[in-house]
Write an enzyme that holds these catalytic residues in place. Structure first.
Site, short mmCIF file in Angstrom:
data_model
loop_
_atom_site.label_atom_id
_atom_site.label_comp_id
_atom_site.label_asym_id
_atom_site.label_seq_id
_atom_site.Cartn_x
_atom_site.Cartn_y
_atom_site.Cartn_z
N SER A 41 1.01 -0.86 -0.13
CA SER A 41 -0.02 -0.52 0.09
C SER A 41 0.71 1.37 0.24
O SER A 41 1.64 0.86 0.30
CB SER A 41 -0.62 0.19 1.30
OG SER A 41 -1.21 1.48 1.55
N TYR A 62 -3.25 -1.24 9.95
CA TYR A 62 -3.21 -1.77 9.05
C TYR A 62 -1.84 -1.08 7.86
O TYR A 62 -0.94 -1.60 7.25
CB TYR A 62 -4.64 -0.45 8.01
CG TYR A 62 -4.14 -0.79 6.82
CD1 TYR A 62 -4.52 -2.27 6.03
CD2 TYR A 62 -3.67 0.24 5.49
CE1 TYR A 62 -4.65 -3.10 4.67
CE2 TYR A 62 -3.97 -0.71 3.68
CZ TYR A 62 -4.25 -1.51 3.86
OH TYR A 62 -4.14 -2.08 2.44
#
Length: 297
Positions: free
Chosen positions: A189, A202
């Site tokens: 990400s 996350y």
């Protein structure tokens, strides 16, 4: 190879202002409930870049995973889709792969954070198709943790199990079946590079994915197996309504340089590049479909 004229025409992607307020109570959330629906459809006819290949795509029921499954199928691959429990989305992905792209699609439900399920996903893929050439570790979960001090141990562990252990377990199971020329592609990400104050846990798991990709690339390069990563930015997938409150979903993607969220099909092309011979001189690398955010490589 079949022509796909209905999905090769230019389409204008939705702007940020086209995203209305919406939220879902599940994680992963459901693509069929999203407004507007994410755009998974490939833009160009296939040329056989993955002809004869077998790909296992985790989290392939929706979002980036669905777009990647459809694009790989268009390029000639047979597809196995591992997913948690989103049966309706998964069945739609299978329908698209088989009825629209003329390939085969095996659906494998189960929590890949449990090692036996990850092993079973690989074994069922090889049993059905006789090989495994491309592994896409993409399935993940995400929750906001704006108050990190109050984040529950359960949610922390759930993200670690899904986003880290699932990748490790699935790769372990796949290794005996991967031969020279095979490819592993891991979803990381933009948050692994830029950080995110609202997604601390996350982002940490995605940083682990990045380190895993680079380390595995070094470990497997001598065997002719390439390992790379894709680091998406704000992409319109079920992650968004499943993570954010409705008022924050409204206008999603408006703060990036391009002024809109990315669509899943725009990310799937990065996976195809790494999976095919186009990416034959790439290992340990990361592609950044993120709408213009400049981050470290």
């Amino acid at each position: 190879m079949a022509e796909h004229s209905s999905t090769t025409q230019p389409r204008t992607p939705p702007k940020a202002e086209d995203i209305p307020p919406q939220s879902q109570d599940s994680m992963p959330a459901n693509e069929y409930e999203m407004d507007p629906p994410p755009d998974y459809a490939p833009r160009h006819p296939g040329v056989g870049k993955l002809k004869g290949k077998v790909a296992l795509i985790t989290g392939g029921d929706s979002g980036i995973g669905r777009a990647t499954a459809v694009l790989f199928a268009r390029e000639g691959a047979r597809i196995a889709v591992a997913y948690l429990e989103e049966d309706r989305d998964a069945e739609e992905t299978r329908r698209i792969v088989e009825e629209e792209e003329g390939s085969e699609c095996l659906l494998i439900p189960g929590d890949l954070g449990v090692k036996e399920n990850a092993t079973r996903a690989v074994e069922e893929t090889v049993s059905r198709f006789g090989a495994l050439d491309v592994l896409v570790n993409n399935g993940a979960q995400q929750w906001l943790d704006q108050d990190f001090g109050a984040l529950s141990e359960e949610r922390m562990r759930r993200m670690i199990e899904s986003n880290i252990m699932g990748y490790l377990f699935t790769t372990q199971a796949a290794l005996p079946h991967l031969k020279e020329g095979a490819s592993i592609i891991n979803t990381t990400s933009i948050n692994a590079f830029a950080g995110n104050a609202s997604l601390i846990t996350y982002s940490t798991t995605r940083g682990a994915t990045l380190a895993f990709s680079r380390s595995m690339a070094k470990a497997l390069v001598g065997k002719g197996i390439r390992v790379n990563a894709v680091a998406p930015g704000p992409i319109w997938t079920p992650f968004i309504p499943g993570t954010m409150p409705a008022e924050e979903v409204e206008g999603f993607g408006g703060d990036v340089a391009m002024g809109r969220p990315g669509q899943p099909w725009e990310v799937a092309t990065a996976y195809l590049f790494f999976a095919s011979s186009d990416g034959s001189y790439y290992t340990g690398q990361t592609l950044h479909p993120n709408g213009g955010e400049i981050v470290g490589a």
